[in-house]
Design a protein around this motif. Sequence first.
Motif, PDB file in Angstrom:
ATOM      1  N   THR A 106       0.837  -1.202   0.000  1.00 55.95           N
ATOM      2  CA  THR A 106       0.000   0.000   0.000  1.00 55.95           C
ATOM      3  C   THR A 106       0.872   1.253   0.000  1.00 55.95           C
ATOM      4  O   THR A 106       0.615   2.201  -0.741  1.00 55.95           O
ATOM      5  CB  THR A 106      -0.937  -0.005   1.230  1.00 55.95           C
ATOM      6  N   GLU A 107       1.920   1.238   0.811  1.00 56.91           N
ATOM      7  CA  GLU A 107       2.821   2.398   0.851  1.00 56.91           C
ATOM      8  C   GLU A 107       3.527   2.610  -0.480  1.00 56.91           C
ATOM      9  O   GLU A 107       3.617   3.735  -0.976  1.00 56.91           O
ATOM     10  CB  GLU A 107       3.859   2.231   1.974  1.00 56.91           C
ATOM     11  N   LEU A 108       4.011   1.512  -1.049  1.00 51.05           N
ATOM     12  CA  LEU A 108       4.700   1.623  -2.345  1.00 51.05           C
ATOM     13  C   LEU A 108       3.778   2.192  -3.420  1.00 51.05           C
ATOM     14  O   LEU A 108       4.156   3.074  -4.197  1.00 51.05           O
ATOM     15  CB  LEU A 108       5.200   0.246  -2.801  1.00 51.05           C
ATOM     16  N   LEU A 109       2.550   1.665  -3.454  1.00 51.61           N
ATOM     17  CA  LEU A 109       1.607   2.121  -4.480  1.00 51.61           C
ATOM     18  C   LEU A 109       1.268   3.589  -4.285  1.00 51.61           C
ATOM     19  O   LEU A 109       1.200   4.361  -5.241  1.00 51.61           O
ATOM     20  CB  LEU A 109       0.332   1.279  -4.447  1.00 51.61           C
ATOM     21  N   ASN A 110       1.076   3.953  -3.040  1.00 51.96           N
ATOM     22  CA  ASN A 110       0.726   5.349  -2.781  1.00 51.96           C
ATOM     23  C   ASN A 110       1.828   6.313  -3.174  1.00 51.96           C
ATOM     24  O   ASN A 110       1.566   7.401  -3.677  1.00 51.96           O
ATOM     25  CB  ASN A 110       0.351   5.537  -1.322  1.00 51.96           C
ATOM     26  N   ALA A 111       3.069   5.886  -2.933  1.00 50.68           N
ATOM     27  CA  ALA A 111       4.190   6.757  -3.291  1.00 50.68           C
ATOM     28  C   ALA A 111       4.198   7.024  -4.796  1.00 50.68           C
ATOM     29  O   ALA A 111       4.490   8.133  -5.242  1.00 50.68           O
ATOM     30  CB  ALA A 111       5.507   6.127  -2.856  1.00 50.68           C
TER      31      ALA A 111
END
Length: 331
Positions: free
Chosen positions: A276-281
């Motif tokens: 989720t963090e990677l995608l959001n970045a």
Amino acid sequence: MKRKRILSGMQPTGTLHLGNLEGALRNWVRLQDQCEMYCCIVDWHALTTLYNRTDQIAESRRILVAEYVAAGLDPQKCAIFLQSDVKEHAELHLLLSMITPLGWLERVPTYKEKKENLNLEPEAISYGFLGYPVLQAADILVYRANAVPVGKDQAAHLELTREIARRFNHLYGEVFPEPQSLIPEETAVVPGLDGRKMSKSYGNAITLADDADTIAAKVQSAFTTPTKIRKTDPGDPENCVVCRLRRIYDPNHFQISWEECRTGVRGCVQSKRELTELLNAVLEPIRKRRTELLSDPTELDKILSNGAERARATAAETMKVVREAMGISTA
Ligand code: TRP
């Protein structure tokens, strides 16, 4: 050396998803620095299926311009324009339709598939629906493009474009180069949340419009290893959507997380949180730019009218040559 001329297009049918971004747009963005690029929004093609919902096409056109630019296409470097703003596409489509044998069109796999799978009313299988690939050929040939960056699903359309170009050249003289497909070796197939290919029609997509919470919820629901219930159960990353997306968005370090998943050192909860963090970045800046652009209709109009002007100049030159070659020029 003359720069390669490239044409590509997408139908305005709604917000793009990660599959469109990784499978196509990223590649276009790379090409815009080396090539003379034409990025078309093929709104006439959208009429083949949305002829009775034209309001959707109008709305989707705006979204698509905003998404092209938000994903990194630079209107200074490439012409971003609406197909319907460059009438030369329609003229060439008509002329090409006269030299395209019906049998060629009936054999196109996408035609057969759509006809069988989309559950269309008989009256929706229109003349234009069958002629879809001829219009696509016109889109490409009207710029005498050398190459077309498209996914594998478009290979048959491109082959037909080359056949039509050859037939034209044979009948009237060498006018069109045969456009090559530019399918990058490395394009990852982006898995959808259920493990099938990401696709709007499967309802398994993460879109460029999804906000952070929506992305978190979607990742939460993604298919993982069914037998990995506890953290310590061994996972099967090759067949887990969360792990496969991790490989795409963390290409240099995903191996460690895969190994930890396999050996039960990490659980799906951690993997999902990190993904989720990677995608959001990646998606946050795109989403932000997309929203800004969508709230600025003047800017969108400006991009499209500049793009159309450049596209028209090239297309008009080709049409002059085409009419002369066919012996039907009036000027
Ligand atoms: N058929 C393409 C698709 O569904 C869209 C398209 C129309 C296109 N004209 C084109 C793609 C010209 C590349 C070049 O994705």
